[in-house]
Design an enzyme around this catalytic site. Structure first.
Site, PDB file in Angstrom:
ATOM      1  N   CYS A  86     120.688  56.380  23.386  1.00 41.34           N
ATOM      2  CA  CYS A  86     121.427  57.294  22.523  1.00 41.34           C
ATOM      3  C   CYS A  86     120.913  58.732  22.683  1.00 41.34           C
ATOM      4  CB  CYS A  86     121.366  56.794  21.086  1.00 41.34           C
ATOM      5  SG  CYS A  86     122.700  57.421  20.060  1.00 41.34           S
ATOM      6  N   HIS A 201     122.252  50.797  21.824  1.00 43.61           N
ATOM      7  CA  HIS A 201     120.891  50.663  21.290  1.00 43.61           C
ATOM      8  C   HIS A 201     120.326  49.258  21.518  1.00 43.61           C
ATOM      9  CE1 HIS A 201     120.554  54.416  18.935  1.00 43.61           C
ATOM     10  NE2 HIS A 201     121.857  54.317  18.786  1.00 43.61           N
ATOM     11  N   GLU A 203     117.385  48.323  21.208  1.00 44.65           N
ATOM     12  CA  GLU A 203     116.353  48.087  20.193  1.00 44.65           C
ATOM     13  C   GLU A 203     116.942  47.645  18.857  1.00 44.65           C
ATOM     14  OE1 GLU A 203     117.526  50.954  20.951  1.00 44.65           O
ATOM     15  OE2 GLU A 203     117.501  52.325  19.243  1.00 44.65           O
TER      16      GLU A 203
END
Lengths: 229, 81
Positions: A86, A201, A203
């Site tokens: 991002c 993302h 994560e």
């Protein structure tokens, strides 16, 4: 192994990244403030998402000129792993570590939802473990990847297109591309394949509770890489 | 104190989605002659002395991204308040 999770003023996915790496992936992770000049003792770098410097001027512009980024450039030049998600992707592009740039989504809106990704390169440290279509969330207003035609041809030829937006079935289509990115590109690699930037993302996709664990397919690369260093 | 103006614009080949929205809004207001609008940035720099090469350096190092943007510098003597 220990991953440096960078922190800039305005980073807001730094905690997501740290917890995901440490608690879910099971590797060491520590924050590194943007004013640091050294990455000594670290084996990899995670450039997290957020709105560094309020996205002023251009997303990632100011962050990419922070002192820690000189260390990241040296680190990347040594072939060591760097991932940016991002705003982290925007920062890596602004720093010149990755080709292209990110602009306001074609539909103008901030988009926060899951997308499907297909790996286009299966040789890099980050993509070698991706053997299926991944479902990973995006949350961005400026994620439209742009690149000039000549450079696009070059990175396509050199296998630097890491991920494309696809349908759940793995097909490319206009509807599967959330932000109008050139050629449905969701993530790119540097020439060496050790630096990955992507708008989704990973994560945020390492816990069943959060709806997907597909982020492991990408982040697992960290373990493979370090084992080979 | 001198004022230098730097105009940063998106390369013409790139879609300016914010400009497109503004243009659509103006057309809805009845300005049907409008065929498009593009949004750029105007940056006013306050300097003690003007050296075009140094301002160009500022543009190349931070103010503009050559991948997506062009810039134009307006020297202080031509800037009118």
């Amino acid at each position: 192994m220990k991953v440096a999770v960078l922190k800039f003023p305005g980073s807001n996915c730094d905690q997501d990244a740290l917890f995901s790496l440490r608690d879910d992936l099971g590797v060491g992770a520590e924050y590194v403030w943007h004013e640091e000049h050294s990455l000594a003792g670290f084996d990899a770098v995670f450039v997290p998402g957020g709105f560094s410097y309020g996205d002023y001027l251009r997303c990632g512009a100011m962050a990419s000129r922070a002192p820690v980024m000189d260390a990241v450039k040296k680190f990347a030049a040594e072939g060591r792993p760097v991932i940016g998600a991002c705003n982290g992707f925007q920062i890596l592009c602004e720093a010149g570590l990755l080709p292209g740039a990110l602009l306001l989504n074609a539909a103008q809106r901030f988009i926060c939802r899951d997308v499907f990704l297909k790996a286009e390169n299966h040789a890099s440290m980050w993509t070698q473990g991706v053997d299926k279509v991944l479902r990973i969330p995006i949350a961005h207003g400026e994620g439209r990847y742009v690149i000039d035609a000549e450079t696009l041809k070059k990175i396509e030829g050199s296998g630097q297109i890491a991920f494309r937006y696809v349908t759940a079935e793995g097909q490319r289509s206009a509807e599967a591309n959330p932000n109008g990115s050139t050629d449905d590109i969701a993530g790119v690699l540097n020439e060496g394949g050790n630096v990955l930037g992507l708008m989704p993302h990973p994560e945020r996709a390492t816990k069943e509770l959060l709806g997907s664990t597909d982020g492991f397919a990408i982040l697992n690369g960290l373990r493979l890489v370090v084992a080979n260093l | 104190m001198l004022t230098v103006r730097v105009y940063v614009t998106l390369k013409p080949s790139l879609l300016d989605s914010a400009g497109r929205t503004v243009s659509g809004s103006l057309q809805k207001l009845g300005y049907t002659e409008l065929k498009g609008a593009r949004i750029g940035k105007l940056i006013e720099l306050e300097v003690d002395s003007y050296d075009e090469a140094r301002v160009r350096e500022m543009c190349d190092k931070l103010l503009a991204n050559p991948v997506i943007e062009d810039y134009r510098i307006e020297a202080p003597e031509t800037v009118t308040a």
